[in-house]
Design an enzyme around this catalytic site. Structure first.
Site: not given
Ligand code: ATR
Length: 284
Positions: A65, A86, A129
């Site tokens: 995104k 999106n 995102g």
């Molecule tokens: P999206 O577009 O779905 O938001 P993204 O930009 O990759 O996807 O962001 C994913 C978010 O989920 C991030 O905030 C990530 O944490 P980090 O900023 O520390 O990377 C969080 N996230 C993903 N897996 C996680 C987990 N197992 N536990 C906690 N936070 C998680």
């Protein structure tokens, strides 16, 4: 037939094609809508290839995104304010126009299920995102938001992007102290992508109370890991992101075709279709 698609990774379980098929049927619009799985570092090329080969509009989902925001030539004010995109379409002059329908779609669903009020205090877990996309309409509605995230800096970046006193962030370790000091949240939203791998974000279980609403942006055919965790610990008012998915799709459909479909019947159909493992939501 006009070509539309949803781009993401992973994407094979996306319900967007069926939702858009139902909208098309309902409104009498003919369109072909497919899923496109994008290798992580190839987003821009895939999008340009799609538009070069007859694509008219697309939805963008996790984790692209913010990449989508960056490749747009023009942005709607909703997209500009959220810093994430999106929904895109090709304009007549060959420019990519980006919108963000996630926030407005989420707000609509939260209102449908009576999980939100102006002045609600919301804790958002996650700072990617998806989080960026939902903040602006929630603040505009009158809510006060705190973000907590595994990587504190990512939460801080979002707070700096929005620059409003209605949005702040916490370190994970400070969330524990906040709870001890009895800081109250009305609604907790899981906006992490942890559910995709079957995980839950690392937040204290003391956050679970029977009078708080819990919403997971993520959905799957059974209860999401986050909602199951909430429910097992005594959280009774829970909802996954199916309603939001349909509502955001409706705003995307309107962005492409200029017609707003009826979402209520589609939400019902989708929930039946995936045999949603429902726990009856207790309403006040
Ligand atoms: P999206 O577009 O779905 O938001 P993204 O930009 O990759 O996807 O962001 C994913 C978010 O989920 C991030 O905030 C990530 O944490 P980090 O900023 O520390 O990377 C969080 N996230 C993903 N897996 C996680 C987990 N197992 N536990 C906690 N936070 C998680």
């Amino acid at each position: 037939m006009k070509l539309f698609a949803v781009f993401g990774n992973p994407i094979k379980h996306s319900k967007s094609p069926i939702i858009h098929q139902l909208f098309a049927k309902q409104t009498g619009i003919k369109q072909n809508y497919k899923r496109i799985s994008v290798p992580i570092y190839n987003f821009k090329n895939e999008i340009f290839y799609f538009f070069k080969n007859g694509g008219v509009g697309a939805n963008i989902t996790s984790p692209f995104k913010i990449d989508a925001y960056k490749i747009c030539h023009i942005l709607t004010s909703r997209a500009k304010k959220s810093g994430a995109v999106n929904t895109i379409k090709m304009t007549k002059s060959g420019k990519i126009l980006g919108d963000n329908t996630d926030g407005i779609g989420l707000l609509k669903d939260l209102q449908n299920i009576k999980f939100i009020q102006p002045k609600s205090k919301i804790l958002i877990v996650g700072a990617g995102g998806a989080t960026k996309g939902i903040i602006y309409p929630l603040i505009k509605f009158g809510c006060i938001i705190t973000i907590v995230n595994r990587t504190y800096q990512n939460a801080k970046n979002i707070v700096e992007f929005f620059q409003t006193k209605y949005l702040n962030c916490l370190r994970l370790e400070d969330l524990f102290n906040n709870l001890i000091n009895n800081k109250k949240y009305n609604l907790i939203i899981n906006a992490t992508s942890s559910g995709i791998q079957g995980n839950i974000p690392n937040i204290p279980s003391s956050i679970i109370k029977s009078n708080i609403f819990y919403y997971d942006l993520y959905y799957r055919d059974s209860l999401t890991p986050f909602l199951k965790w909430c429910y097992d610990l005594g959280g009774e008012k829970i909802s996954d992101g199916i309603g939001m998915l349909v509502e955001q799709a409706a705003y995307s459909f309107c962005f492409w075709h200029g017609i707003m479909p009826d979402t209520k019947i589609v939400i019902k159909k989708i929930k039946n279709l995936i045999n949603f493992n429902k726990i009856s939501l207790k309403k006040d």
